[in-house]
Scaffold this motif. Structure first.
Motif, mmCIF file in Angstrom:
data_model
loop_
_atom_site.group_PDB
_atom_site.id
_atom_site.type_symbol
_atom_site.label_atom_id
_atom_site.label_comp_id
_atom_site.label_asym_id
_atom_site.label_seq_id
_atom_site.Cartn_x
_atom_site.Cartn_y
_atom_site.Cartn_z
ATOM 1 N N LEU A 1 65.027 110.256 59.852
ATOM 2 C CA LEU A 1 65.056 109.179 59.755
ATOM 3 C C LEU A 1 64.312 107.734 60.734
ATOM 4 C CD1 LEU A 1 65.709 106.639 58.076
ATOM 5 C CD2 LEU A 1 68.252 107.210 58.812
ATOM 6 N N ALA A 2 64.957 108.389 62.243
ATOM 7 C CA ALA A 2 64.323 107.706 63.475
ATOM 8 C C ALA A 2 62.623 107.706 63.614
ATOM 9 C CB ALA A 2 64.930 108.059 64.580
ATOM 10 N N GLU A 3 62.006 108.824 63.043
ATOM 11 C CA GLU A 3 60.389 109.052 63.036
ATOM 12 C C GLU A 3 59.976 108.044 62.484
ATOM 13 O OE1 GLU A 3 60.199 113.207 62.292
ATOM 14 O OE2 GLU A 3 61.199 113.841 64.675
ATOM 15 N N CYS A 4 60.541 107.664 60.888
ATOM 16 C CA CYS A 4 59.820 107.448 60.025
ATOM 17 C C CYS A 4 60.226 105.170 60.642
ATOM 18 C CB CYS A 4 60.236 107.559 58.548
ATOM 19 S SG CYS A 4 61.521 107.641 58.474
ATOM 20 N N THR A 5 61.249 104.749 61.552
ATOM 21 C CA THR A 5 61.446 104.011 61.759
ATOM 22 C C THR A 5 60.413 102.601 62.888
ATOM 23 O OG1 THR A 5 63.567 104.584 60.152
ATOM 24 C CG2 THR A 5 63.667 102.540 61.216
ATOM 25 N N PRO A 6 60.004 102.073 61.894
ATOM 26 C CA PRO A 6 59.263 101.236 63.096
ATOM 27 C C PRO A 6 60.937 100.698 64.311
ATOM 28 C CG PRO A 6 58.864 100.315 61.129
ATOM 29 C CD PRO A 6 59.570 101.167 60.510
ATOM 30 N N ARG A 7 60.430 100.706 65.624
ATOM 31 C CA ARG A 7 61.557 100.198 66.725
ATOM 32 C C ARG A 7 61.547 98.568 66.363
ATOM 33 N NH1 ARG A 7 59.141 103.952 71.805
ATOM 34 N NH2 ARG A 7 59.889 105.624 70.775
ATOM 35 N N GLU A 8 60.094 98.021 66.085
ATOM 36 C CA GLU A 8 60.334 96.586 66.139
ATOM 37 C C GLU A 8 61.414 95.715 64.874
ATOM 38 O OE1 GLU A 8 56.284 98.194 67.138
ATOM 39 O OE2 GLU A 8 57.461 98.921 65.156
ATOM 40 N N LEU A 9 61.991 97.119 64.423
ATOM 41 C CA LEU A 9 63.241 96.141 62.992
ATOM 42 C C LEU A 9 64.363 96.496 63.828
ATOM 43 C CD1 LEU A 9 62.738 98.966 60.519
ATOM 44 C CD2 LEU A 9 62.273 96.077 60.299
ATOM 45 N N LEU A 10 64.319 96.845 65.347
ATOM 46 C CA LEU A 10 65.268 96.606 65.918
ATOM 47 C C LEU A 10 65.296 95.189 67.266
ATOM 48 C CD1 LEU A 10 66.228 100.154 67.628
ATOM 49 C CD2 LEU A 10 66.859 99.473 65.570
ATOM 50 N N PRO A 11 66.430 94.228 67.234
ATOM 51 C CA PRO A 11 66.681 93.173 67.642
ATOM 52 C C PRO A 11 66.051 93.565 68.880
ATOM 53 C CG PRO A 11 69.274 94.192 67.262
ATOM 54 C CD PRO A 11 67.647 95.038 66.630
ATOM 55 N N GLU A 12 64.895 92.702 69.469
ATOM 56 C CA GLU A 12 65.084 92.715 71.188
ATOM 57 C C GLU A 12 65.381 92.537 71.961
ATOM 58 O OE1 GLU A 12 61.750 94.078 73.224
ATOM 59 O OE2 GLU A 12 61.128 93.701 71.062
ATOM 60 N N GLY A 13 65.416 93.472 72.794
ATOM 61 C CA GLY A 13 66.353 93.283 74.035
ATOM 62 C C GLY A 13 67.450 93.062 74.340
ATOM 63 N N ALA A 14 68.463 92.794 73.160
ATOM 64 C CA ALA A 14 69.746 93.281 72.878
ATOM 65 C C ALA A 14 70.130 94.465 71.853
ATOM 66 C CB ALA A 14 70.173 91.899 70.999
ATOM 67 N N ALA A 15 71.452 95.129 72.549
ATOM 68 C CA ALA A 15 72.459 96.300 72.063
ATOM 69 C C ALA A 15 72.798 96.252 70.894
ATOM 70 C CB ALA A 15 72.964 96.878 73.161
ATOM 71 N N ILE A 16 72.426 97.187 69.829
ATOM 72 C CA ILE A 16 72.921 97.240 68.365
ATOM 73 C C ILE A 16 74.836 97.305 68.580
ATOM 74 C CG2 ILE A 16 73.294 98.347 66.377
ATOM 75 C CD1 ILE A 16 70.414 99.474 66.898
ATOM 76 N N ASP A 17 75.318 96.374 68.174
ATOM 77 C CA ASP A 17 76.942 96.296 68.110
ATOM 78 C C ASP A 17 77.027 97.167 66.512
ATOM 79 O OD1 ASP A 17 80.145 96.008 68.104
ATOM 80 O OD2 ASP A 17 79.657 94.210 67.515
ATOM 81 N N HIS A 18 77.362 99.014 67.438
ATOM 82 C CA HIS A 18 77.945 99.588 65.584
ATOM 83 C C HIS A 18 79.193 99.039 64.844
ATOM 84 C CE1 HIS A 18 74.846 102.346 66.581
ATOM 85 N NE2 HIS A 18 74.875 102.261 67.772
#
Length: 268
Positions: free
Chosen positions: A201-218
């Motif tokens: 899943l990580a391999e086919c998910t573009p990193r650009e989808l994640l908020p830039e410069g912000a940690a993910i709050d699970h």
């Protein structure tokens, strides 16, 4: 005139007349000895003006400004603002009708619809993925994000997702990730297949989808609701995939690499 006669003469309801009294838009007349209000021609003139202003689209607060002797805005200014507001509404309606026409002209509407023409085109291009229950959920989440995200962010996200699924090879990789996740419905979260699904899943998910410069709050309310919608092992795979992506982004920013994987300890 009595209230019913006044209302009939101007073409409004007696309830509207009483409401205008309550708001202070229409002065209340003196009462006769028998207790009935005695309305004059001046009341009819004011009431008729209130009707004309409301029919133009003015709110009652704006009508009060127009009627007040010490109003900060004159009628021309108020009507100019109203005209500008109607122009904005007219533009928005034209845009909505154009979107509706695009959707109606499409060969088939997606089950998640209505969605934007851009997302509908993406769903049509990746139609084979809809055979997967996980793919269906993913499309629902995309439709949710497109609806909830601010316009600029929505445009950016749709561009990223569209680019990531542009080639048949990328569609095939996504299909494989969905298949691996589908297999986790009745699996324990500690099963080795969870890690394999997370990495794919990580391999086919573009990193650009994640908020830039912000940690993910699970523990955010959105992610908690997202995880709760999946089987425990599927939620764990998605959680690990997000950690892989954030770790890879951090590593890439540090050493300039673009490797999208990390060790199992870091993924956990």
């Amino acid at each position: 005139m009595r209230i019913g006669e006044l209302a009939e003469a101007v073409g409004v309801t007696t309830r509207a007349v009483r409401h205008y009294h309550h708001l202070g838009l229409l002065p209340e007349p003196e009462r006769r000895a028998n207790g009935y209000r005695d309305y004059t021609l001046r009341h009819a003139v004011v009431l008729a003006r209130i009707r004309r202003l409301t029919e133009l689209g003015l709110g009652l607060a704006e009508v009060r400004d127009v009627l007040a002797d010490d109003a900060g805005k004159d009628l021309v200014e108020v009507l100019t603002e109203l005209d500008e507001d109607l122009a904005r509404q007219e533009s928005a309606i034209r845009e909505r009708r154009a979107r509706l026409r695009t959707l109606l002209d499409a060969e088939a509407l997606p089950a998640e619809g209505p969605v934007s023409p851009e997302l509908a085109a993406l769903f049509a291009r990746t139609a084979p993925l809809s055979d997967s229950p996980m793919a269906v959920k993913d499309r629902e989440v995309l439709a949710l994000i497109e609806t909830a995200a601010p316009p600029e962010e929505r445009e950016r996200l749709m561009a990223v997702v569209g680019a990531a699924l542009e080639s048949p090879e990328s569609v095939a990789r996504a299909n494989e990730a969905y298949a691996l996740l589908d297999e986790l419905v009745d699996v324990d979260p500690g099963d080795p297949r969870v890690e394999a699904a997370a990495r794919r899943l990580a391999e086919c998910t573009p990193r650009e989808l994640l908020p830039e410069g912000a940690a993910i709050d699970h523990d955010s309310s959105f992610l908690r609701a997202l995880y709760a919608d999946f089987a425990p092992a599927q939620a764990e795979a998605i959680r690990r995939a997000l950690r892989i992506l954030t770790d890879a982004r951090t590593d890439g920013a540090t050493d300039g690499t673009t490797d999208g994987t990390t060790d199992e300890e870091g993924a956990r």
